[in-house]
Scaffold this motif. Structure first.
Motif, PDB file in Angstrom:
ATOM      1  N   GLY A 178       0.795  -1.223   0.000  1.00 56.35           N
ATOM      2  CA  GLY A 178       0.000   0.000   0.000  1.00 56.35           C
ATOM      3  C   GLY A 178       0.825   1.269   0.000  1.00 56.35           C
ATOM      4  N   PHE A 179       1.981   1.253  -0.669  1.00 53.39           N
ATOM      5  CA  PHE A 179       2.791   2.458  -0.765  1.00 53.39           C
ATOM      6  C   PHE A 179       2.009   3.544  -1.516  1.00 53.39           C
ATOM      7  CE2 PHE A 179       6.875  -0.302  -0.939  1.00 53.39           C
ATOM      8  CZ  PHE A 179       6.750  -0.570   0.422  1.00 53.39           C
ATOM      9  N   VAL A 180       2.159   4.775  -1.074  1.00 52.18           N
ATOM     10  CA  VAL A 180       1.512   5.910  -1.723  1.00 52.18           C
ATOM     11  C   VAL A 180       2.522   6.584  -2.648  1.00 52.18           C
ATOM     12  CG1 VAL A 180       0.370   8.135  -1.382  1.00 52.18           C
ATOM     13  CG2 VAL A 180      -0.022   6.268   0.243  1.00 52.18           C
ATOM     14  N   LYS A 181       2.170   6.687  -3.924  1.00 52.68           N
ATOM     15  CA  LYS A 181       3.092   7.252  -4.906  1.00 52.68           C
ATOM     16  C   LYS A 181       2.489   8.498  -5.543  1.00 52.68           C
ATOM     17  CE  LYS A 181       5.322   2.859  -6.093  1.00 52.68           C
ATOM     18  NZ  LYS A 181       5.787   1.985  -7.189  1.00 52.68           N
ATOM     19  N   GLY A 182       3.364   9.410  -5.941  1.00 55.86           N
ATOM     20  CA  GLY A 182       2.911  10.614  -6.615  1.00 55.86           C
ATOM     21  C   GLY A 182       4.017  11.203  -7.463  1.00 55.86           C
ATOM     22  N   THR A 183       3.633  11.910  -8.503  1.00 58.68           N
ATOM     23  CA  THR A 183       4.583  12.533  -9.422  1.00 58.68           C
ATOM     24  C   THR A 183       4.166  13.976  -9.669  1.00 58.68           C
ATOM     25  OG1 THR A 183       5.111  10.455 -10.542  1.00 58.68           O
ATOM     26  CG2 THR A 183       5.554  12.476 -11.752  1.00 58.68           C
ATOM     27  N   VAL A 235       0.900  14.954  -2.287  1.00 60.75           N
ATOM     28  CA  VAL A 235       1.076  13.510  -2.407  1.00 60.75           C
ATOM     29  C   VAL A 235       0.773  12.898  -1.043  1.00 60.75           C
ATOM     30  CG1 VAL A 235       2.681  11.604  -2.816  1.00 60.75           C
ATOM     31  CG2 VAL A 235       2.829  13.661  -4.227  1.00 60.75           C
ATOM     32  N   GLY A 236      -0.078  11.899  -1.015  1.00 60.46           N
ATOM     33  CA  GLY A 236      -0.397  11.226   0.231  1.00 60.46           C
ATOM     34  C   GLY A 236      -1.089  12.108   1.246  1.00 60.46           C
ATOM     35  N   GLY A 237      -1.809  13.130   0.757  1.00 63.72           N
ATOM     36  CA  GLY A 237      -2.506  14.027   1.666  1.00 63.72           C
ATOM     37  C   GLY A 237      -1.614  15.074   2.298  1.00 63.72           C
ATOM     38  N   HIS A 238      -0.367  15.185   1.838  1.00 65.37           N
ATOM     39  CA  HIS A 238       0.578  16.152   2.400  1.00 65.37           C
ATOM     40  C   HIS A 238       1.101  17.074   1.301  1.00 65.37           C
ATOM     41  CE1 HIS A 238       0.552  14.100   6.252  1.00 65.37           C
ATOM     42  NE2 HIS A 238       0.695  12.961   5.597  1.00 65.37           N
ATOM     43  N   LYS A 239       1.549  18.255   1.714  1.00 64.32           N
ATOM     44  CA  LYS A 239       1.973  19.297   0.784  1.00 64.32           C
ATOM     45  C   LYS A 239       3.491  19.299   0.639  1.00 64.32           C
ATOM     46  CE  LYS A 239      -1.908  22.148   2.347  1.00 64.32           C
ATOM     47  NZ  LYS A 239      -2.276  23.388   3.069  1.00 64.32           N
ATOM     48  N   TRP A 240       3.954  19.327  -0.609  1.00 63.58           N
ATOM     49  CA  TRP A 240       5.370  19.274  -0.916  1.00 63.58           C
ATOM     50  C   TRP A 240       5.727  20.363  -1.922  1.00 63.58           C
ATOM     51  CZ3 TRP A 240       7.566  14.987   1.609  1.00 63.58           C
ATOM     52  CH2 TRP A 240       6.668  14.015   2.043  1.00 63.58           C
ATOM     53  N   TYR A 241       6.996  20.674  -2.011  1.00 64.58           N
ATOM     54  CA  TYR A 241       7.473  21.529  -3.102  1.00 64.58           C
ATOM     55  C   TYR A 241       8.950  21.259  -3.334  1.00 64.58           C
ATOM     56  CZ  TYR A 241       9.381  24.768   0.463  1.00 64.58           C
ATOM     57  OH  TYR A 241      10.071  25.325   1.505  1.00 64.58           O
ATOM     58  N   VAL A 242       9.421  21.655  -4.518  1.00 64.21           N
ATOM     59  CA  VAL A 242      10.823  21.502  -4.902  1.00 64.21           C
ATOM     60  C   VAL A 242      11.484  22.875  -4.844  1.00 64.21           C
ATOM     61  CG1 VAL A 242      12.415  20.853  -6.746  1.00 64.21           C
ATOM     62  CG2 VAL A 242      10.328  19.508  -6.359  1.00 64.21           C
ATOM     63  N   ARG A 243      12.687  22.920  -4.306  1.00 65.84           N
ATOM     64  CA  ARG A 243      13.467  24.157  -4.299  1.00 65.84           C
ATOM     65  C   ARG A 243      14.746  23.928  -5.103  1.00 65.84           C
ATOM     66  NH1 ARG A 243      15.208  27.402   1.143  1.00 65.84           N
ATOM     67  NH2 ARG A 243      12.959  27.865   1.140  1.00 65.84           N
ATOM     68  N   VAL A 264       8.181   8.449   6.023  1.00 68.14           N
ATOM     69  CA  VAL A 264       9.385   7.858   5.461  1.00 68.14           C
ATOM     70  C   VAL A 264       9.183   7.770   3.951  1.00 68.14           C
ATOM     71  CG1 VAL A 264      10.902   5.852   5.415  1.00 68.14           C
ATOM     72  CG2 VAL A 264       9.870   6.588   7.572  1.00 68.14           C
ATOM     73  N   VAL A 265      10.087   8.411   3.210  1.00 68.55           N
ATOM     74  CA  VAL A 265       9.880   8.633   1.784  1.00 68.55           C
ATOM     75  C   VAL A 265      11.107   8.195   0.986  1.00 68.55           C
ATOM     76  CG1 VAL A 265       9.559  10.448   0.038  1.00 68.55           C
ATOM     77  CG2 VAL A 265       8.328  10.571   2.218  1.00 68.55           C
ATOM     78  N   VAL A 266      10.864   7.608  -0.177  1.00 68.21           N
ATOM     79  CA  VAL A 266      11.893   7.445  -1.202  1.00 68.21           C
ATOM     80  C   VAL A 266      11.572   8.458  -2.295  1.00 68.21           C
ATOM     81  CG1 VAL A 266      12.916   5.933  -2.929  1.00 68.21           C
ATOM     82  CG2 VAL A 266      12.226   4.997  -0.715  1.00 68.21           C
ATOM     83  N   MET A 267      12.547   9.278  -2.661  1.00 68.37           N
ATOM     84  CA  MET A 267      12.280  10.316  -3.653  1.00 68.37           C
ATOM     85  C   MET A 267      13.239  10.188  -4.833  1.00 68.37           C
ATOM     86  SD  MET A 267      13.943  13.793  -2.103  1.00 68.37           S
ATOM     87  CE  MET A 267      15.734  13.919  -1.834  1.00 68.37           C
ATOM     88  N   THR A 289       7.544   8.271  -3.148  1.00 65.94           N
ATOM     89  CA  THR A 289       6.881   7.071  -2.661  1.00 65.94           C
ATOM     90  C   THR A 289       6.936   7.090  -1.146  1.00 65.94           C
ATOM     91  OG1 THR A 289       7.586   5.805  -4.612  1.00 65.94           O
ATOM     92  CG2 THR A 289       6.796   4.554  -2.702  1.00 65.94           C
ATOM     93  N   ILE A 290       5.772   7.157  -0.508  1.00 63.14           N
ATOM     94  CA  ILE A 290       5.701   7.125   0.955  1.00 63.14           C
ATOM     95  C   ILE A 290       5.638   5.660   1.376  1.00 63.14           C
ATOM     96  CG2 ILE A 290       4.424   7.838   3.003  1.00 63.14           C
ATOM     97  CD1 ILE A 290       3.364  10.204   1.372  1.00 63.14           C
ATOM     98  N   VAL A 291       6.683   5.185   2.048  1.00 67.93           N
ATOM     99  CA  VAL A 291       6.796   3.753   2.343  1.00 67.93           C
ATOM    100  C   VAL A 291       6.567   3.424   3.814  1.00 67.93           C
ATOM    101  CG1 VAL A 291       8.396   3.430   0.424  1.00 67.93           C
ATOM    102  CG2 VAL A 291       9.297   3.843   2.711  1.00 67.93           C
TER     103      VAL A 291
END
Length: 343
Positions: free
Chosen positions: A204-209, A233-241, A273-276, A335-337
């Motif tokens: 049940g890993f949560v993945k997003g792109t 992704v996975g109900g949480h807010k992210w951004y790239v810097r 815990v994330v693999v990016m 991928t949230i593992v």
């Protein structure tokens, strides 16, 4: 061992390969009290992710912040084991540990010489065993040498080190010397052990792109950082810097990081815990430049990434395809593992 109510003092000892390919653990004894006790639950699931490593959350010791990193072997079908780390001169897959300095806690121009013990907990003997090591940490040199502790196959079949599919790693920092213009002296002050738990989901890993198209790249303030729009992704807010000309940790390279937005209401006791994977797309040749992490712990406002992601010379070369006209495209795969918490 390793629960939040009553934490035993997991101490790591030394493992090495003798000429006859046997291995032994050196016990540290009952006096060994780690600064970090890190319990990895569902260790077999960690192997199934194929991640090259797993890194703890930060822990504090004597004015500096640190991480502990474990590099297991990769587990494949039919229990075949493909090593991700091998001891020099040996074909045996090992579980290796290394100490990592948290770069923002270091000072440019200072060299931090640390003496430390890396360990794994032996439940049968009720003590840690492992190896003693030392390393000179600097502003751009934050990873110690990897030290092999135990053959992976021995760990997987051991009832002493692997209990209920969980094992406990630790690190104790014994001494810190700082070489600096001020010749700063550091006294290692003992305090209660920091206890962390890492949980890896079995499924049940949560993945997003997310794809970040910058059509005005050359018009941006390239001397500072630029950030992508926030994505979920996975109900949480992210951004790239991105630092197009590099941040203070880089050397003539573009720097790229993934952030969990500080406004995200992820509770400190339930870290992700994330693999990016971060990529800069080659818009001409399709030879994208990609960096993939091991397992990393994210909490609100936290970032992980690469200071030296892409050399500025390659970035500026039109034939490379990373900047076409004024267009630059960055892609983030998450991928949230699992999760992590402190006891």
């Amino acid at each position: 061992m390793g629960n939040c109510k009553s934490s035993s003092r997991a101490l790591l000892g030394k493992a090495h390969v003798d000429p006859d390919s046997e291995w032994r653990m050196q016990d540290f004894g009952k006096t060994h009290v780690p600064d970090l006790e890190w319990r990895i639950n569902d260790f077999s699931s960690l192997l199934e992710t194929g991640a090259k490593s797993a890194t703890s959350d930060t822990f504090h010791c004597s004015g500096y912040n640190w991480h502990l990193e474990v590099s297991p072997a990769k587990k494949k079908r039919h229990l075949e084991v493909k090593p991700m780390h091998k001891k020099a001169g040996s074909s045996t897959p090992y579980v290796a540990l290394r100490l990592v300095a948290f770069r923002p806690s270091l000072v440019p121009g200072h060299m931090v010489h640390a003496v430390f013990e890396l360990s794994i907990y032996n439940h049968s003997r009720r003590m840690y065993c492992g190896c003693k090591a030392s390393y000179n940490f600097g502003f751009k040199n934050i990873f110690s040498k990897e030290h092999c502790l135990i053959p992976l196959q021995e760990l997987l079949k051991s009832s002493a080190f692997l209990v209920d599919d969980s094992c406990v790693f630790g690190v104790e920092i014994l001494k810190i010397d700082v070489s600096s213009p001020e010749k700063k002296a550091v006294v290692v002050q003992k305090k209660p052990t920091t206890v962390q738990n890492l949980f890896v989901q079995k499924k049940g890993f949560v993945k997003g792109t997310y794809t970040w198209n910058m059509n005005n790249f050359l018009e941006l303030d390239l001397d500072h950082f630029v950030r992508s729009p926030t994505f979920e992704v996975g109900g949480h807010k992210w951004y790239v810097r991105m630092y197009p000309r590099g941040d203070k940790y880089s050397t003539d390279c573009l720097s790229l990081y993934l952030y969990l937005d500080v406004s995200d209401e992820l509770h400190l006791k339930s870290k992700k815990v994330v693999v990016m994977t971060l990529s800069i797309l080659d818009q001409k040749n399709g030879k994208h430049l990609t960096g993939t992490s091991g397992l990393l712990v994210f909490t609100s406002g936290r970032s992980w990434g690469w200071a030296n992601f892409l050399g500025l010379k390659k970035l500026k070369d039109p034939s490379e395809g990373y900047v076409v006209g004024s267009s630059c495209v960055v892609k983030a795969d998450l991928t949230i593992v699992g999760s992590s918490n402190d006891c």
